[in-house]
Design a protein around this motif. Structure first.
Motif, PDB file in Angstrom:
ATOM      1  N   ILE A 165       0.745  -1.196   0.131  1.00  0.00           N
ATOM      2  CA  ILE A 165       0.005   0.013  -0.086  1.00  0.00           C
ATOM      3  C   ILE A 165       0.850   1.149   0.187  1.00  0.00           C
ATOM      4  CG2 ILE A 165      -1.916  -1.056   1.212  1.00  0.00           C
ATOM      5  CD1 ILE A 165      -1.203   0.409   3.728  1.00  0.00           C
ATOM      6  N   GLY A 166       2.063   0.978  -0.187  1.00  0.00           N
ATOM      7  CA  GLY A 166       2.962   2.316  -0.550  1.00  0.00           C
ATOM      8  C   GLY A 166       3.308   2.790   0.815  1.00  0.00           C
ATOM      9  N   ASP A 167       3.545   4.185   0.932  1.00  0.00           N
ATOM     10  CA  ASP A 167       3.811   4.760   2.132  1.00  0.00           C
ATOM     11  C   ASP A 167       2.604   5.827   2.666  1.00  0.00           C
ATOM     12  OD1 ASP A 167       4.448   6.740   0.088  1.00  0.00           O
ATOM     13  OD2 ASP A 167       6.345   7.363   0.807  1.00  0.00           O
ATOM     14  N   THR A 168       1.421   5.444   2.391  1.00  0.00           N
ATOM     15  CA  THR A 168       0.232   6.263   2.545  1.00  0.00           C
ATOM     16  C   THR A 168       0.348   6.467   4.366  1.00  0.00           C
ATOM     17  OG1 THR A 168      -2.175   6.466   2.797  1.00  0.00           O
ATOM     18  CG2 THR A 168      -1.193   4.307   2.810  1.00  0.00           C
ATOM     19  N   ASN A 169       0.026   7.782   4.565  1.00  0.00           N
ATOM     20  CA  ASN A 169      -0.040   7.814   6.015  1.00  0.00           C
ATOM     21  C   ASN A 169      -1.499   9.053   6.005  1.00  0.00           C
ATOM     22  OD1 ASN A 169       0.896  10.287   4.650  1.00  0.00           O
ATOM     23  ND2 ASN A 169       2.553  10.673   6.123  1.00  0.00           N
ATOM     24  N   THR A 170      -2.375   8.561   5.277  1.00  0.00           N
ATOM     25  CA  THR A 170      -3.845   9.357   5.250  1.00  0.00           C
ATOM     26  C   THR A 170      -4.865   8.174   5.079  1.00  0.00           C
ATOM     27  OG1 THR A 170      -3.719   9.759   2.878  1.00  0.00           O
ATOM     28  CG2 THR A 170      -2.785  11.278   4.294  1.00  0.00           C
ATOM     29  N   CYS A 171      -6.162   8.552   4.854  1.00  0.00           N
ATOM     30  CA  CYS A 171      -6.959   7.719   4.660  1.00  0.00           C
ATOM     31  C   CYS A 171      -6.954   6.954   3.366  1.00  0.00           C
ATOM     32  CB  CYS A 171      -8.457   8.511   4.673  1.00  0.00           C
ATOM     33  SG  CYS A 171      -8.792   9.361   6.313  1.00  0.00           S
ATOM     34  N   VAL A 172      -6.384   7.560   2.254  1.00  0.00           N
ATOM     35  CA  VAL A 172      -6.494   7.361   0.889  1.00  0.00           C
ATOM     36  C   VAL A 172      -5.549   5.986   1.094  1.00  0.00           C
ATOM     37  CG1 VAL A 172      -5.775   7.513  -1.446  1.00  0.00           C
ATOM     38  CG2 VAL A 172      -6.461   9.740   0.086  1.00  0.00           C
ATOM     39  N   THR A 173      -6.263   4.704   0.445  1.00  0.00           N
ATOM     40  CA  THR A 173      -5.441   3.541   0.438  1.00  0.00           C
ATOM     41  C   THR A 173      -5.396   2.945  -0.701  1.00  0.00           C
ATOM     42  OG1 THR A 173      -6.841   3.265   2.512  1.00  0.00           O
ATOM     43  CG2 THR A 173      -5.851   1.392   1.559  1.00  0.00           C
ATOM     44  N   PRO A 174      -4.001   3.166  -1.333  1.00  0.00           N
ATOM     45  CA  PRO A 174      -3.622   2.498  -2.747  1.00  0.00           C
ATOM     46  C   PRO A 174      -3.383   1.104  -2.335  1.00  0.00           C
ATOM     47  CG  PRO A 174      -2.069   3.883  -1.924  1.00  0.00           C
ATOM     48  CD  PRO A 174      -3.022   4.152  -0.717  1.00  0.00           C
ATOM     49  N   VAL A 175      -3.512   0.325  -3.359  1.00  0.00           N
ATOM     50  CA  VAL A 175      -2.866  -1.079  -3.388  1.00  0.00           C
ATOM     51  C   VAL A 175      -2.479  -1.341  -4.731  1.00  0.00           C
ATOM     52  CG1 VAL A 175      -3.448  -3.572  -3.360  1.00  0.00           C
ATOM     53  CG2 VAL A 175      -4.537  -2.104  -2.117  1.00  0.00           C
ATOM     54  N   TYR A 176      -0.906  -1.620  -4.799  1.00  0.00           N
ATOM     55  CA  TYR A 176       0.001  -1.650  -5.923  1.00  0.00           C
ATOM     56  C   TYR A 176       0.088  -3.170  -6.229  1.00  0.00           C
ATOM     57  CZ  TYR A 176       1.003   3.141  -4.708  1.00  0.00           C
ATOM     58  OH  TYR A 176       1.033   4.683  -4.367  1.00  0.00           O
ATOM     59  N   LEU A 177      -0.318  -3.327  -7.296  1.00  0.00           N
ATOM     60  CA  LEU A 177       0.034  -4.775  -8.165  1.00  0.00           C
ATOM     61  C   LEU A 177       0.513  -4.560  -9.483  1.00  0.00           C
ATOM     62  CD1 LEU A 177      -3.805  -6.086  -7.284  1.00  0.00           C
ATOM     63  CD2 LEU A 177      -1.850  -6.675  -6.234  1.00  0.00           C
ATOM     64  N   GLU A 178       1.333  -5.590  -9.964  1.00  0.00           N
ATOM     65  CA  GLU A 178       1.691  -5.635 -11.312  1.00  0.00           C
ATOM     66  C   GLU A 178       1.032  -6.184 -12.394  1.00  0.00           C
ATOM     67  OE1 GLU A 178       5.829  -7.063 -11.044  1.00  0.00           O
ATOM     68  OE2 GLU A 178       6.340  -5.825  -9.489  1.00  0.00           O
ATOM     69  N   GLY A 179       0.875  -5.415 -13.421  1.00  0.00           N
ATOM     70  CA  GLY A 179       0.009  -6.170 -14.407  1.00  0.00           C
ATOM     71  C   GLY A 179      -0.336  -5.030 -15.561  1.00  0.00           C
ATOM     72  N   SER A 180      -0.656  -5.601 -16.564  1.00  0.00           N
ATOM     73  CA  SER A 180      -1.013  -4.669 -18.031  1.00  0.00           C
ATOM     74  C   SER A 180      -2.364  -4.400 -17.628  1.00  0.00           C
ATOM     75  CB  SER A 180      -0.911  -5.662 -19.173  1.00  0.00           C
ATOM     76  OG  SER A 180      -1.818  -6.772 -19.060  1.00  0.00           O
ATOM     77  N   ILE A 181      -2.614  -3.284 -18.587  1.00  0.00           N
ATOM     78  CA  ILE A 181      -3.863  -2.798 -18.577  1.00  0.00           C
ATOM     79  C   ILE A 181      -5.034  -3.747 -18.862  1.00  0.00           C
ATOM     80  CG2 ILE A 181      -5.653  -1.156 -19.880  1.00  0.00           C
ATOM     81  CD1 ILE A 181      -2.965   0.700 -20.094  1.00  0.00           C
ATOM     82  N   PRO A 182      -4.988  -4.461 -19.912  1.00  0.00           N
ATOM     83  CA  PRO A 182      -5.796  -5.558 -20.198  1.00  0.00           C
ATOM     84  C   PRO A 182      -6.187  -6.553 -18.971  1.00  0.00           C
ATOM     85  CG  PRO A 182      -4.439  -5.342 -21.786  1.00  0.00           C
ATOM     86  CD  PRO A 182      -3.876  -4.692 -20.918  1.00  0.00           C
TER      87      PRO A 182
END
Length: 419
Positions: free
Chosen positions: A326-343
């Protein structure tokens, strides 16, 4: 020979527009139905929604709904008519400005009809062609578009990078000395995609060494950060060092509109020079009165913010304990990073919505680097711990399908079928 203006548009739809035939109506411009909240409907199915910026759950708060309804009955949608300088000024607008200024610990405030339009116009009003702008390379589009209006020089620094900030401040200082201008430094309280707070405390400290003024876009920090909810500056203990504070009502306030807050002499100047407000109809009374009620709820109790952070901590803690990035978020915004193509990303989101009932925002190139899929979630005070458990289980399932190639195979087959 003069080209047809539309030739370029017809031949190049842009980096996002080129996906329109495959994405529109589902991945972009989706239609969510039902009352705003964690549980809504999408294409006839019930979904668990993580895409609303309704941080404090005010969109359907009974006191807020009543205030909005009462204002609509009393004033209708038109009142007041005209720009505030001419005929659209009211006591309610003044009251809201006073209360907003007090809430964010500034001398004065000024209402804006829209956040995007307002901060663009603010940047335009604050600088002349002799002034220099220094801003974060990952700044929101509204800031970038505001900077584009600037007829003078501007420098971008690497995202949240203190060394890059100082290097560009040195360049700006040298150039401003030559032009006889000043320096406007622009950053965000919270970066809405990745969830990091801007390094406001460190930037304010730099003011001891460099002569600049600081404009902060705190759209995601207002109402969610700080002891009272006054935002990222309060959270970091440097609210006094922010020269011009901006936030929108479209996040924690669950409405439309925005405001600027600063010393009185700066707000007085902006009132008479902010073109997007001078020549635009005043914020309607429905939004103005409704904002007063929302601000009252923010001020009088920390219960909503406490519940928000209970959910934020549960969601982010659950993701991290399961090995998600989830990176280095220190707020409410919660990103989840995955590896993959647009399709692959498109197949994954389809699976989430159709088979797991999870609706969230997907972010891909060109917003983030190629090969990365960002699933962006916004926890709110309205979500429950059961919602979070359901979502964590779904995420474990889709990660497995991404890693074992299931989504890649489906995406490849879909391309072959199209061909």
């Amino acid at each position: 020979m003069v080209k047809d203006l539309f030739e370029r548009i017809q031949n190049n739809k842009g980096p996002l527009g080129k996906w329109a035939s495959q994405a529109e109506g589902y991945f972009v411009f989706p239609k969510l139905e039902g009352e705003l909240g964690p549980r809504m409907q999408f294409q006839g199915k019930d979904i668990l929604n993580w895409s609303l910026n309704d941080y404090l759950g005010l969109a359907n708060h009974p006191e807020v709904r009543k205030a909005d309804t009462d204002a609509a009955i009393q004033y209708g949608a038109a009142y007041p008519m005209g720009a505030r300088m001419m005929s659209g000024h009211t006591n309610a607008h003044e009251q809201l400005e006073r209360e907003l200024a007090e809430f964010v610990q500034k001398e004065s405030a000024y209402l804006l009809n829209f956040g995007y339009q307002g901060i663009m116009s603010c940047i335009d009003a604050l600088v002349t062609k002799n002034d220099i702008i220094v801003y974060d390379v990952d700044a929101h589009a509204c800031i970038i578009d505001g900077v584009r209006l600037h007829m003078g020089k501007r420098f971008t620094y690497k995202h949240n990078d203190l060394e890059s900030m100082e290097k560009n401040l040195q360049r700006a200082t040298k150039m401003a000395t030559e032009t006889g201008g000043g320096i406007l430094f622009i950053t965000e309280g919270v970066f809405g995609m990745r969830g990091q707070q801007g390094k406001l405390k460190e930037i304010v400290e730099m003011k001891k060494k460099y002569n600049f003024r600081l404009l902060v876009d705190d759209a995601h920090g207002f109402g969610t950060l700080g002891k009272t909810g006054a935002g990222a500056g309060e959270e970091q203990g440097c609210q006094d060092g922010i020269d011009v504070y901006f936030s929108t009502f479209a996040k924690s306030m669950a409405s439309i509109g925005a405001f600027l807050a600063a010393d009185k002499d700066i707000i007085d100047y902006l009132k008479y020079n902010l073109r997007s407000q001078m020549f635009a109809k005043a914020l309607p009374m429905i939004q103005t009165v409704g904002a007063l009620k929302r601000l009252e709820l923010l001020r009088k109790s920390s219960e909503l913010k406490d519940k928000l952070w209970e959910n934020v901590n549960a969601l982010q803690g659950g993701l991290k304990s399961r090995g998600f990035n989830i990176g280095d978020t220190n707020t409410c915004v919660t990103p989840v990073y995955l590896e993959g193509s647009i399709p692959e990303a498109m197949i994954m989101v389809n699976d989430l919505r159709e088979n797991y009932g999870i609706f969230l925002s997907i972010v891909v190139y060109p917003v983030i680097p190629k090969g990365i899929i960002l699933l962006r979630m916004i926890p709110t005070a309205s979500h429950t711990l059961a919602d979070i458990d359901e979502t964590l289980a779904a995420f474990e399932a889709i990660r497995e399908k991404l890693l074992n190639g299931t989504y890649a195979k489906i995406a490849e087959a879909s391309v072959q079928n199209v061909e």
